[in-house]
Design an enzyme around this catalytic site. Structure first.
Site, PDB file in Angstrom:
ATOM      1  N   PRO A  45       0.834  -1.214   0.000  1.00  0.00           N
ATOM      2  CA  PRO A  45       0.000   0.000   0.000  1.00  0.00           C
ATOM      3  C   PRO A  45       0.861   1.254   0.000  1.00  0.00           C
ATOM      4  CG  PRO A  45      -0.037  -1.059   2.175  1.00  0.00           C
ATOM      5  CD  PRO A  45       0.721  -1.975   1.263  1.00  0.00           C
ATOM      6  N   ASP A  46       0.314   2.336  -0.610  1.00  0.00           N
ATOM      7  CA  ASP A  46       1.065   3.592  -0.481  1.00  0.00           C
ATOM      8  C   ASP A  46       0.678   4.196   0.869  1.00  0.00           C
ATOM      9  OD1 ASP A  46      -1.043   5.650  -2.710  1.00  0.00           O
ATOM     10  OD2 ASP A  46      -1.357   4.880  -0.676  1.00  0.00           O
ATOM     11  N   PHE A  47       1.027   5.433   1.107  1.00  0.00           N
ATOM     12  CA  PHE A  47       0.806   5.998   2.456  1.00  0.00           C
ATOM     13  C   PHE A  47      -0.478   6.805   2.538  1.00  0.00           C
ATOM     14  CE2 PHE A  47       4.754   4.754   4.324  1.00  0.00           C
ATOM     15  CZ  PHE A  47       5.619   4.615   3.242  1.00  0.00           C
ATOM     16  N   ARG A  48      -0.736   7.621   1.469  1.00  0.00           N
ATOM     17  CA  ARG A  48      -1.768   8.654   1.651  1.00  0.00           C
ATOM     18  C   ARG A  48      -2.995   8.509   0.753  1.00  0.00           C
ATOM     19  NH1 ARG A  48       3.268  10.469   2.315  1.00  0.00           N
ATOM     20  NH2 ARG A  48       3.777  11.464   4.296  1.00  0.00           N
ATOM     21  N   ASN A 119      11.097   4.912  -1.680  1.00  0.00           N
ATOM     22  CA  ASN A 119      10.558   3.633  -1.228  1.00  0.00           C
ATOM     23  C   ASN A 119      11.610   2.815  -0.472  1.00  0.00           C
ATOM     24  OD1 ASN A 119       8.298   4.480  -2.541  1.00  0.00           O
ATOM     25  ND2 ASN A 119       8.639   3.246  -4.367  1.00  0.00           N
ATOM     26  N   ASP A 121      11.166  -0.517  -0.073  1.00  0.00           N
ATOM     27  CA  ASP A 121      10.868  -1.922  -0.375  1.00  0.00           C
ATOM     28  C   ASP A 121      11.963  -2.619  -1.183  1.00  0.00           C
ATOM     29  OD1 ASP A 121       8.372  -0.550  -2.623  1.00  0.00           O
ATOM     30  OD2 ASP A 121      10.480  -0.966  -3.031  1.00  0.00           O
ATOM     31  N   HIS A 138      15.197   7.462   1.519  1.00  0.00           N
ATOM     32  CA  HIS A 138      14.633   7.215   2.861  1.00  0.00           C
ATOM     33  C   HIS A 138      15.147   5.912   3.439  1.00  0.00           C
ATOM     34  CE1 HIS A 138      11.077  10.137   1.903  1.00  0.00           C
ATOM     35  NE2 HIS A 138      12.247  10.731   2.029  1.00  0.00           N
TER      36      HIS A 138
HETATM   37  N1  APR Z   1      -0.111   4.697 -10.334  1.00  0.00           N
HETATM   38  C1  APR Z   1       0.184   6.029 -10.273  1.00  0.00           C
HETATM   39  N2  APR Z   1       0.118   6.742  -9.130  1.00  0.00           N
HETATM   40  C2  APR Z   1      -0.258   6.089  -8.015  1.00  0.00           C
HETATM   41  C3  APR Z   1      -0.571   4.700  -7.987  1.00  0.00           C
HETATM   42  C4  APR Z   1      -0.486   4.007  -9.227  1.00  0.00           C
HETATM   43  N3  APR Z   1      -0.760   2.689  -9.322  1.00  0.00           N
HETATM   44  N4  APR Z   1      -0.922   4.359  -6.711  1.00  0.00           N
HETATM   45  C5  APR Z   1      -0.823   5.483  -5.970  1.00  0.00           C
HETATM   46  N5  APR Z   1      -0.436   6.520  -6.738  1.00  0.00           N
HETATM   47  C6  APR Z   1      -0.146   7.903  -6.336  1.00  0.00           C
HETATM   48  C7  APR Z   1      -1.109   8.488  -5.340  1.00  0.00           C
HETATM   49  O1  APR Z   1      -2.173   9.147  -6.017  1.00  0.00           O
HETATM   50  C8  APR Z   1      -0.231   9.493  -4.600  1.00  0.00           C
HETATM   51  O2  APR Z   1      -0.184  10.744  -5.279  1.00  0.00           O
HETATM   52  O3  APR Z   1       1.105   7.850  -5.688  1.00  0.00           O
HETATM   53  C9  APR Z   1       1.156   8.851  -4.672  1.00  0.00           C
HETATM   54  C10 APR Z   1       1.562   8.177  -3.383  1.00  0.00           C
HETATM   55  O4  APR Z   1       1.745   9.196  -2.422  1.00  0.00           O
HETATM   56  P1  APR Z   1       2.101   8.789  -0.914  1.00  0.00           P
HETATM   57  O5  APR Z   1       1.181   7.710  -0.460  1.00  0.00           O
HETATM   58  O6  APR Z   1       2.173  10.064  -0.119  1.00  0.00           O
HETATM   59  O7  APR Z   1       3.552   8.125  -0.995  1.00  0.00           O
HETATM   60  P2  APR Z   1       4.928   8.885  -1.127  1.00  0.00           P
HETATM   61  O8  APR Z   1       4.775  10.139  -1.922  1.00  0.00           O
HETATM   62  O9  APR Z   1       5.919   7.891  -1.587  1.00  0.00           O
HETATM   63  O10 APR Z   1       5.249   9.261   0.411  1.00  0.00           O
HETATM   64  C11 APR Z   1       6.453   9.927   0.652  1.00  0.00           C
HETATM   65  O11 APR Z   1       6.059   9.765   3.030  1.00  0.00           O
HETATM   66  O12 APR Z   1       5.585   8.637   4.987  1.00  0.00           O
HETATM   67  C12 APR Z   1       6.579   9.089   4.173  1.00  0.00           C
HETATM   68  O13 APR Z   1       8.695   8.148   4.131  1.00  0.00           O
HETATM   69  C13 APR Z   1       7.410   7.942   3.677  1.00  0.00           C
HETATM   70  O14 APR Z   1       8.610   7.779   1.596  1.00  0.00           O
HETATM   71  C14 APR Z   1       7.342   8.087   2.163  1.00  0.00           C
HETATM   72  C15 APR Z   1       6.995   9.547   1.995  1.00  0.00           C
END
Ligand code: APR
Length: 278
Positions: A45-48, A119, A121, A138
């Site tokens: 999962p992503d974070f937000r 990331n 991972d 990170h």
């Molecule tokens: N294809 C394209 N975009 C995507 C997909 C996908 N399959 N899935 C998710 N996204 C987009 C989301 O819309 C969002 O804009 O990817 C982005 C993910 O954002 P975050 O969840 O905030 O993740 P990230 O930007 O990597 O977070 C940054 O926050 O908690 C800290 O250290 C942690 O490295 C992380 C940092």
């Protein structure tokens, strides 16, 4: 320049101009910036993202606020939430995505200068992107140390503790052991600071799967020269994309957009060959 310099209303899918530019002799040094959106199709999962994002699904850890799981002062008081999450996210269970193989393909085509990733991972590494091209801004789970005396801790012993959801403690001072992941409140690896000046050499910046909300990583987008086109591949528009004439915004799932890009570049066979290897 990618948009022939004339300011144009940014079409959400300006893919042909990106293809034309990548095929041109002007594009030699591609810089990448990756976020968690690149690994969501791998099952991480992503974070937000609302609903599916990690920060909306940590209720079971009883945190004061979601980010606490990655805060060093919270970890010092209570390492259990992080170790619980580490057990679920631990590298080795997940296969790299088509987008990770695209990054390796850029390296194979001698176009990749540096892949900056947020990331933890290690999927870029597992996809076969050359180590020296990856900056894990990170940190990652690759190594770990005591948060008190900084003494490195054995990889196999750490893996075993995380697998058993047992908290690893320092052999010499009993401090908690933490993977070398950059927590909120910690500095980024020196390799990151050393690599940042290279952004000036970029002929193309591609930003994939990040909300661009965490600094200093997010500020990299402003460090490429005005003459360097910037391409965003993301589900949503983020950062200051659209403020420069050469910005291209490709909205959608990164794997689908990357596949479309490779089809237009006639790289689809190469992409699948590399992905089969993962
Ligand atoms: N294809 C394209 N975009 C995507 C997909 C996908 N399959 N899935 C998710 N996204 C987009 C989301 O819309 C969002 O804009 O990817 C982005 C993910 O954002 P975050 O969840 O905030 O993740 P990230 O930007 O990597 O977070 C940054 O926050 O908690 C800290 O250290 C942690 O490295 C992380 C940092």
């Amino acid at each position: 320049p990618i948009n022939q310099g004339n300011p144009k209303v940014l079409k959400a899918r300006d893919l042909p101009s990106v293809v034309q530019y990548i095929e041109s002799s002007a594009c030699e040094n591609v810089m990448l910036m990756l976020g968690a959106g690149v690994s969501t199709s791998a099952g991480i999962p992503d974070f937000r993202s609302p609903e599916t994002g990690l920060y909306s699904n940590l209720q079971r850890l009883n945190l004061p606020h979601p980010e606490a799981v990655f805060e060093i002062n919270f970890f010092r008081r209570n390492p259990v939430p992080f170790y619980t999450l580490a057990h679920e996210l631990y590298p080795g269970k997940f296969r790299p995505t088509i987008t990770h193989s695209f990054i390796r393909l850029l390296a194979e085509k001698k176009l990749l200068h540096t892949c900056f990733t947020q990331n933890i991972d290690t999927l870029e590494r597992r996809a076969g992107v050359p180590d020296e091209k990856i900056i894990e801004a990170h940190g990652s789970f690759a190594t770990q140390r005591c948060i008190d005396c900084q003494r490195p801790y054995d990889d196999a012993k750490m893996k075993d503790h995380i697998k058993r959801k047992a908290i690893a403690k320092c052999d010499s001072c009993q401090g908690f052991i933490k993977p070398d992941i950059v927590f909120f409140g910690e500095g980024l690896p020196s390799a990151f600071a050393r690599a940042v000046p290279n952004l000036r050499k970029a002929d193309l910046l591609i930003v994939i799967g990040t909300s661009l909300t965490v600094h200093p990583f997010a500020s990299l987008t402003g460090m490429v020269d005005e003459s360097c086109p910037r391409v965003l591949i993301n589900m949503e528009r983020v950062g200051d994309f659209g403020s420069r004439t050469d910005d291209v915004i490709l909205l959608g799932k990164c794997d689908e957009i990357v596949l479309e890009l490779c089809q237009s570049l006639d790289w689809e066979k190469d992409l699948n060959r590399l992905w089969e290897l993962t």
